[in-house]
Design a protein around this motif. Structure first.
Motif, mmCIF file in Angstrom:
data_model
loop_
_atom_site.group_PDB
_atom_site.id
_atom_site.type_symbol
_atom_site.label_atom_id
_atom_site.label_comp_id
_atom_site.label_asym_id
_atom_site.label_seq_id
_atom_site.Cartn_x
_atom_site.Cartn_y
_atom_site.Cartn_z
ATOM 1 N N VAL A 100 0.888 -1.334 0.049
ATOM 2 C CA VAL A 100 0.077 0.054 0.246
ATOM 3 C C VAL A 100 0.895 1.255 0.123
ATOM 4 N N ARG A 101 0.817 2.067 -1.074
ATOM 5 C CA ARG A 101 1.744 3.282 -1.385
ATOM 6 C C ARG A 101 1.179 4.268 -0.525
ATOM 7 N N GLU A 102 2.316 5.224 0.086
ATOM 8 C CA GLU A 102 2.199 6.330 0.352
ATOM 9 C C GLU A 102 2.851 7.583 -0.588
ATOM 10 N N TYR A 103 3.926 7.133 -0.758
ATOM 11 C CA TYR A 103 4.860 8.262 -1.453
ATOM 12 C C TYR A 103 6.159 7.213 -2.032
ATOM 13 N N PHE A 104 6.538 7.872 -3.133
ATOM 14 C CA PHE A 104 7.630 7.219 -3.981
ATOM 15 C C PHE A 104 8.479 8.585 -4.631
ATOM 16 N N GLY A 105 9.581 8.915 -4.279
ATOM 17 C CA GLY A 105 10.294 9.709 -4.865
ATOM 18 C C GLY A 105 11.640 10.052 -4.121
ATOM 19 N N SER A 106 11.882 11.488 -4.315
ATOM 20 C CA SER A 106 13.297 12.046 -3.841
ATOM 21 C C SER A 106 13.215 11.933 -2.399
ATOM 22 N N VAL A 107 14.236 11.729 -1.463
ATOM 23 C CA VAL A 107 14.412 12.019 -0.215
ATOM 24 C C VAL A 107 15.307 13.246 -0.118
ATOM 25 N N GLU A 108 15.730 13.837 -1.043
ATOM 26 C CA GLU A 108 16.500 15.195 -1.011
ATOM 27 C C GLU A 108 17.846 14.797 -0.457
ATOM 28 N N MET A 109 18.310 13.713 -0.513
ATOM 29 C CA MET A 109 19.742 13.106 -0.105
ATOM 30 C C MET A 109 20.645 12.458 -1.155
ATOM 31 N N THR A 110 21.824 12.812 -1.270
ATOM 32 C CA THR A 110 22.847 11.955 -1.984
ATOM 33 C C THR A 110 23.128 10.792 -1.335
ATOM 34 N N PRO A 111 23.684 9.705 -2.133
ATOM 35 C CA PRO A 111 24.111 8.529 -1.669
ATOM 36 C C PRO A 111 25.129 8.932 -0.400
ATOM 37 N N ASP A 112 25.977 9.841 -0.757
ATOM 38 C CA ASP A 112 27.209 10.005 0.345
ATOM 39 C C ASP A 112 26.664 10.726 1.623
ATOM 40 N N SER A 113 25.358 11.139 1.448
ATOM 41 C CA SER A 113 24.905 11.832 2.822
ATOM 42 C C SER A 113 24.074 10.846 3.526
ATOM 43 N N PHE A 114 23.175 9.938 2.809
ATOM 44 C CA PHE A 114 22.281 9.099 3.211
ATOM 45 C C PHE A 114 23.018 7.814 3.720
ATOM 46 N N PHE A 115 23.901 7.490 2.772
ATOM 47 C CA PHE A 115 24.962 6.245 3.386
ATOM 48 C C PHE A 115 26.495 6.455 3.271
ATOM 49 N N PRO A 116 26.902 7.250 4.265
ATOM 50 C CA PRO A 116 28.264 7.682 4.369
ATOM 51 C C PRO A 116 29.347 6.450 4.398
ATOM 52 N N ASP A 117 28.989 5.403 4.775
ATOM 53 C CA ASP A 117 29.797 4.037 4.744
ATOM 54 C C ASP A 117 29.778 3.453 3.625
ATOM 55 N N SER A 118 28.996 3.771 2.589
ATOM 56 C CA SER A 118 28.877 3.005 1.315
ATOM 57 C C SER A 118 29.800 3.462 0.042
ATOM 58 N N PRO A 119 30.507 2.464 -0.371
ATOM 59 C CA PRO A 119 31.570 2.724 -1.491
ATOM 60 C C PRO A 119 31.104 3.481 -2.402
ATOM 61 N N LYS A 120 31.620 4.477 -3.110
ATOM 62 C CA LYS A 120 31.220 5.452 -4.135
ATOM 63 C C LYS A 120 30.992 4.439 -5.296
ATOM 64 N N GLU A 121 31.893 3.392 -5.578
ATOM 65 C CA GLU A 121 31.967 2.707 -6.708
ATOM 66 C C GLU A 121 30.694 1.938 -7.025
ATOM 67 N N VAL A 122 30.078 1.546 -6.104
ATOM 68 C CA VAL A 122 28.831 0.582 -6.080
ATOM 69 C C VAL A 122 27.645 1.659 -6.566
ATOM 70 N N TRP A 123 27.642 2.868 -6.162
ATOM 71 C CA TRP A 123 26.536 3.773 -6.800
ATOM 72 C C TRP A 123 26.946 4.027 -8.279
ATOM 73 N N ASP A 124 28.128 4.014 -8.703
ATOM 74 C CA ASP A 124 28.686 4.558 -9.800
ATOM 75 C C ASP A 124 28.671 3.188 -10.927
ATOM 76 N N SER A 125 28.272 2.091 -10.343
ATOM 77 C CA SER A 125 28.486 0.965 -11.279
ATOM 78 C C SER A 125 27.458 0.726 -12.293
ATOM 79 N N GLY A 126 26.541 1.408 -12.374
ATOM 80 C CA GLY A 126 25.570 1.300 -13.475
ATOM 81 C C GLY A 126 24.779 -0.019 -13.422
ATOM 82 N N ALA A 127 24.542 -0.402 -12.438
ATOM 83 C CA ALA A 127 23.815 -1.545 -12.267
ATOM 84 C C ALA A 127 22.388 -1.298 -12.843
ATOM 85 N N PRO A 128 21.817 -2.178 -13.681
ATOM 86 C CA PRO A 128 20.449 -1.712 -14.243
ATOM 87 C C PRO A 128 19.424 -1.771 -13.144
#
Length: 304
Positions: free
Chosen positions: A14-42
């Protein structure tokens, strides 16, 4: 498709909202490696990342379960008309959540149990609605299951300091306390058996009282993990916390434990906030995990 069946339990998204949370990956997930976001995973864009803006996309949704003759809601989103001065994305929203719930065949009076996996701003909002000038329980016949550790932590009378500062301001007062004062809460500790196929267990780290709901019915398994992870990147990188985890070490340990159980038991992993297909099957991949397959829920195509 917005509904699947596992054993004797039906699960509806049951949906309430879908879309931006106004955060970049490095602000939302500061421990995550940049390359996984840049991987182009489909699978990553557009469901979980807007690649044009480099902003994370997320869903706010409730999982509707019908089990053992009862109607159960897992987490209740953001809610309408809530004053959220330190969380502008969620401030005084107007959504069609109750209409979406009605389209799934459920009116507020039909709900028997409400599960709050934890008591963050985006998991308790529809616990209450504004009736005139009073916040009252949205689901008048329901028992609201809340983790006692979170109830105590977020109760402002106890004076606990949170990692997110004022980010949860007003939430206890307008979305938790009115339900408790109405006598509709059950504050549980450790674990709580709902029925033969559903069990709540403490899963601390993200918050002190964070919990998971395990479904076991016939040969089918699923685990509703709340905010144990917000994004599939955390399946691939299980040590990557969100910036909202109160106990970072505890969150990592709990995430690894639950991901391991899901992988070893072929259980569907159902977080609170995944867009796309909403849930995934996972497999072990060395000391990390991989996405084995997606649930058959229809992906959201429009932001709202």
């Amino acid at each position: 498709m917005e509904q699947i069946t596992l054993g004797d339990v039906t699960i509806t998204r049951v949906r309430e909202y879908f879309g931006s949370v106004e955060m970049t990956p490095d602000s939302f997930f500061p421990d995550s490696p940049k390359e996984v976001w840049d991987s182009g995973a489909p699978w990553l864009s557009p469901h979980f990342l807007d690649s044009d803006t480099n902003i994370v996309n997320s869903a706010i949704q409730t999982w509707l379960l019908r089990s053992g003759g009862r109607t159960i809601l897992v987490d209740t989103g953001v809610g309408n008309h809530k004053d959220r001065p330190y969380a502008p994305v969620w401030n005084r929203r107007e959504t069609e959540f109750l209409a979406n719930l009605a389209r799934a065949g459920v009116e507020p009076e039909d709900v028997d149990i409400v599960i709050n996996t934890h008591l963050h701003i985006d998991h308790v909002g529809w616990n209450t609605y504004l009736d005139g000038r009073q916040w009252v329980p949205t689901f008048p016949n329901a028992t609201y299951l809340m983790p006692k550790d979170d109830f105590d932590f977020w109760n402002p009378e106890n004076g606990h300091k949170s990692l997110i500062g004022r980010g949860n301001q007003n939430v206890f007062e307008d979305s938790v306390a009115p339900v408790h004062q109405a006598g509709q809460t059950l504050l549980w500790e450790g674990s709580h058996r709902i029925d033969a196929g559903l069990r709540l267990d403490a899963a601390p780290g993200h918050t002190p009282g964070s919990s998971v709901l395990t479904l076991t019915s016939g040969t089918d398994r699923a685990v509703f993990v709340g905010d144990l992870l917000h994004n599939p990147v955390q399946i691939l990188e299980p040590d990557a916390n969100s910036c909202f985890c109160e106990d970072p070490a505890g969150a990592r340990a709990t995430r690894r434990k639950v991901l391991g159980w899901a992988a070893d038991n072929n259980a569907l992993l159902i977080p609170a906030h995944l867009g796309g297909h909403g849930a995934a099957e996972v497999a072990r991949d060395g000391d990390k995990f991989a996405i084995k397959g997606w649930a058959p829920f229809t992906p959201y195509t429009e932001q709202a």
